[in-house]
Design an enzyme around this catalytic site. Structure first.
Site, PDB file in Angstrom:
ATOM      1  N   GLY A   1      -7.235   3.823  10.611  1.00 60.52           N
ATOM      2  CA  GLY A   1      -8.108   2.568  10.189  1.00 60.52           C
ATOM      3  C   GLY A   1      -8.072   2.421   8.856  1.00 60.52           C
ATOM      4  O   GLY A   1      -8.864   1.579   8.236  1.00 60.52           O
ATOM      5  N   THR A   2      -7.271   3.070   8.078  1.00 64.13           N
ATOM      6  CA  THR A   2      -7.409   2.847   6.551  1.00 64.13           C
ATOM      7  C   THR A   2      -7.160   1.599   6.008  1.00 64.13           C
ATOM      8  O   THR A   2      -7.689   0.887   5.168  1.00 64.13           O
ATOM      9  CB  THR A   2      -6.361   3.929   5.937  1.00 64.13           C
ATOM     10  OG1 THR A   2      -5.034   3.870   6.358  1.00 64.13           O
ATOM     11  CG2 THR A   2      -7.098   5.491   5.912  1.00 64.13           C
ATOM     12  N   GLY A   3      -5.694   0.942   6.756  1.00 63.10           N
ATOM     13  CA  GLY A   3      -5.429  -0.050   6.453  1.00 63.10           C
ATOM     14  C   GLY A   3      -6.354  -1.316   6.513  1.00 63.10           C
ATOM     15  O   GLY A   3      -6.745  -2.127   5.985  1.00 63.10           O
ATOM     16  N   CYS A   4      -7.056  -1.208   7.956  1.00 60.54           N
ATOM     17  CA  CYS A   4      -8.093  -2.277   8.296  1.00 60.54           C
ATOM     18  C   CYS A   4      -9.375  -2.345   7.414  1.00 60.54           C
ATOM     19  O   CYS A   4      -9.703  -3.104   6.892  1.00 60.54           O
ATOM     20  CB  CYS A   4      -8.710  -1.934   9.592  1.00 60.54           C
ATOM     21  SG  CYS A   4      -7.360  -1.549  11.020  1.00 60.54           S
TER      22      CYS A   4
ATOM     23  N   THR B   1      -6.884   9.419   8.618  1.00 60.88           N
ATOM     24  CA  THR B   1      -6.629   8.218   8.025  1.00 60.88           C
ATOM     25  C   THR B   1      -6.653   7.055   9.290  1.00 60.88           C
ATOM     26  O   THR B   1      -5.843   5.908   8.778  1.00 60.88           O
ATOM     27  CB  THR B   1      -5.255   8.489   7.320  1.00 60.88           C
ATOM     28  OG1 THR B   1      -4.348   9.023   8.406  1.00 60.88           O
ATOM     29  CG2 THR B   1      -5.303   9.332   6.278  1.00 60.88           C
TER      30      THR B   1
ATOM     31  N   LYS C   1       0.787  -1.214   0.111  1.00 61.01           N
ATOM     32  CA  LYS C   1       0.053   0.273   0.052  1.00 61.01           C
ATOM     33  C   LYS C   1       0.808   1.199   0.093  1.00 61.01           C
ATOM     34  O   LYS C   1       1.971   1.427   0.568  1.00 61.01           O
ATOM     35  CB  LYS C   1      -0.879   0.193   1.334  1.00 61.01           C
ATOM     36  CG  LYS C   1      -1.836  -1.230   1.255  1.00 61.01           C
ATOM     37  CD  LYS C   1      -2.535  -1.388   2.690  1.00 61.01           C
ATOM     38  CE  LYS C   1      -1.897  -1.686   3.631  1.00 61.01           C
ATOM     39  NZ  LYS C   1      -2.302  -1.997   5.157  1.00 61.01           N
TER      40      LYS C   1
HETATM   41  N1  LIG Z   1      -3.784  10.533   2.219  1.00 55.51           N
HETATM   42  C1  LIG Z   1      -4.254   9.262   1.333  1.00 55.51           C
HETATM   43  N2  LIG Z   1      -4.787   9.773   0.277  1.00 55.51           N
HETATM   44  C2  LIG Z   1      -5.657   8.703  -0.383  1.00 55.51           C
HETATM   45  N3  LIG Z   1      -5.352   7.326  -0.258  1.00 55.51           N
HETATM   46  C3  LIG Z   1      -4.732   7.117   0.749  1.00 55.51           C
HETATM   47  C4  LIG Z   1      -4.167   7.900   1.629  1.00 55.51           C
HETATM   48  N4  LIG Z   1      -3.579   7.312   2.805  1.00 55.51           N
HETATM   49  C5  LIG Z   1      -3.787   6.275   2.636  1.00 55.51           C
HETATM   50  N5  LIG Z   1      -4.418   5.682   1.590  1.00 55.51           N
HETATM   51  C6  LIG Z   1      -4.811   4.265   1.063  1.00 55.51           C
HETATM   52  O1  LIG Z   1      -5.238   3.805   2.129  1.00 55.51           O
HETATM   53  C7  LIG Z   1      -5.108   2.534   1.810  1.00 55.51           C
HETATM   54  C8  LIG Z   1      -4.214   1.963   3.211  1.00 55.51           C
HETATM   55  O2  LIG Z   1      -3.024   2.440   3.135  1.00 55.51           O
HETATM   56  P1  LIG Z   1      -2.147   2.712   4.361  1.00 55.51           P
HETATM   57  O3  LIG Z   1      -0.716   2.812   3.836  1.00 55.51           O
HETATM   58  O4  LIG Z   1      -2.529   4.197   4.915  1.00 55.51           O
HETATM   59  O5  LIG Z   1      -2.406   1.663   5.390  1.00 55.51           O
HETATM   60  P2  LIG Z   1      -1.834   1.362   6.939  1.00 55.51           P
HETATM   61  O6  LIG Z   1      -0.689   2.274   7.009  1.00 55.51           O
HETATM   62  O7  LIG Z   1      -1.964  -0.197   7.106  1.00 55.51           O
HETATM   63  O8  LIG Z   1      -3.276   2.002   7.618  1.00 55.51           O
HETATM   64  P3  LIG Z   1      -3.468   1.905   9.222  1.00 55.51           P
HETATM   65  O9  LIG Z   1      -2.383   1.494   9.902  1.00 55.51           O
HETATM   66  O10 LIG Z   1      -3.891   3.310   9.529  1.00 55.51           O
HETATM   67  O11 LIG Z   1      -4.692   1.124   9.470  1.00 55.51           O
HETATM   68  C9  LIG Z   1      -4.408   2.321   0.650  1.00 55.51           C
HETATM   69  O12 LIG Z   1      -5.393   1.661  -0.474  1.00 55.51           O
HETATM   70  C10 LIG Z   1      -3.603   3.563   0.405  1.00 55.51           C
HETATM   71  O13 LIG Z   1      -3.327   3.992  -0.997  1.00 55.51           O
HETATM   72  C1  LIG Z   2      -7.051  -2.685  16.998  1.00 55.80           C
HETATM   73  C2  LIG Z   2      -6.384  -2.069  16.244  1.00 55.80           C
HETATM   74  N1  LIG Z   2      -6.226  -2.906  14.923  1.00 55.80           N
HETATM   75  C3  LIG Z   2      -5.272  -2.236  14.000  1.00 55.80           C
HETATM   76  C4  LIG Z   2      -4.937  -0.946  13.970  1.00 55.80           C
HETATM   77  C5  LIG Z   2      -4.221  -0.301  12.811  1.00 55.80           C
HETATM   78  O1  LIG Z   2      -4.684   0.737  12.240  1.00 55.80           O
HETATM   79  C6  LIG Z   2      -5.239  -0.266  15.087  1.00 55.80           C
HETATM   80  N2  LIG Z   2      -4.793   1.008  15.294  1.00 55.80           N
HETATM   81  N3  LIG Z   2      -5.913  -0.838  16.136  1.00 55.80           N
END
Ligand SMILES: Nc1ncnc2c1ncn2[C@@H]1O[C@H](COP(=O)(O)OP(=O)(O)OP(=O)(O)O)[C@@H](O)[C@H]1O
Ligand SMILES: Cc1ncc(CO)c(N)n1
Length: 273
Positions: A208-211, A206, A173
């Protein structure tokens, strides 16, 4: 009715973890079930406490869901320690589940550890060989590969190395790539690279974007999407969720899980090499 399960931690703040997953499942119209791995005391400002479950408690929840309800796809999020990873891996094998999405959650945005360092080898050796798709962010891909990732070529090399660990599909990502004005996620299936790109949104919201992204992939797989289609729809889902913030909390706010179903244009550009 298609079913999707999340095996993840609870975020009391409602923006990440199991809460984000179940909201995403609901919006994408699959029936959501859950197995809780840990309770976190958390809000938009950070993580104030982590209380892991016993591995046996995690295994028991998965058993209850598996033996009665079953699941069409599942995702893992925060797993916290090697004992929980082992319990989850054994249950996935026992039920023969194949549509498994692993979000290798390691560190929360504020810096709190959601995976013990000594659990990384259990993740690599036990869980990764069982998964269909892994969705690391850049720092997680660096931990899994031991290389530093600065360029697109580095991302591609990292994806190849994770594929060599036995993972069928890798999505690296682009959320942490803050130097660029596009957020590019790359998918590697062992043969081809596909790129999913959206304009980067300047925002604090942002959490919880990854979740949310990995839950959307899981919901789509449950409904029968191909891997590529599932990633594409998940990218649309998260873009809409980030672009329409809710103004909740004083720190990194949650994304908007309703937005995808209210919008008309995706803004996702995808291409293949
Ligand atoms: N500022 C942003 N604008 C557009 N898309 C974004 C942005 N930030 C994250 N994304 C998208 O969100 C999704 C999750 O990416 P990210 O790299 O933020 O995950 P993460 O770090 O695991 O998230 P988290 O740990 O907060 O749950 C991907 O599809 C990424 O392209
Ligand atoms: C419980 C939990 N799972 C995943 C993440 C990563 O975003 C978080 N902040 N909290």
């Amino acid at each position: 009715m298609k079913r999707a399960m999340t095996i993840a931690g609870s975020d009391s703040g409602g923006g990440a973890g199991i809460q984000a997953d179940l909201k995403t499942f609901q919006e994408l119209k699959v029936f959501g079930t859950s197995a809780l791995t840990a309770v976190t005391a958390q809000n938009t400002l950070g993580v104030q406490g982590v209380f892991p479950m016993e591995p046996e408690a995690v295994a028991s929840q998965i058993q209850s869901v598996g033996e009665d309800i079953g699941t069409d796809a599942l995702k893992t999020g925060m797993l916290f320690n090697a004992g929980i990873i082992q319990a989850v891996s054994e249950k996935i094998k026992q039920f023969g589940w194949e549509k498994v999405v692993v979000d290798p959650v390691m560190i929360a945005k504020g810096g709190a550890s959601l995976l013990q360092q000594e659990a990384v080898s259990a993740l690599k050796n036990q869980l990764l060989p069982l998964c269909l798709i892994i969705t690391p962010n850049i720092p997680e891909a660096e931990v899994l590969t031991g290389m530093s990732i600065r360029s697109m070529d580095d991302k591609k090399e990292a994806a190849k190395r994770i594929h060599a660990l036995g993972v069928k599909n890798i999505v690296i990502k682009g959320g942490h790539d803050t130097e660029t004005n596009e957020s590019v996620d790359i998918l590697f299936d062992g043969k081809e690279f596909v790129f999913f790109s959206t304009p980067r949104i300047e925002t604090n919201n942002t959490h919880g974007t990854g979740c949310t992204f990995s839950a959307a992939i899981t919901a789509q797989l449950a409904k029968g999407s191909s891997v590529r289609e599932a990633v594409s729809i998940a990218k649309e889902f998260i873009q809409a969720a980030i672009a329409n913030p809710l103004g909740i909390g004083n720190g990194h706010g949650p994304t908007n899980h309703w937005a995808f179903n209210s919008k008309t244009e995706s803004g996702v550009i995808s291409w293949q090499e």
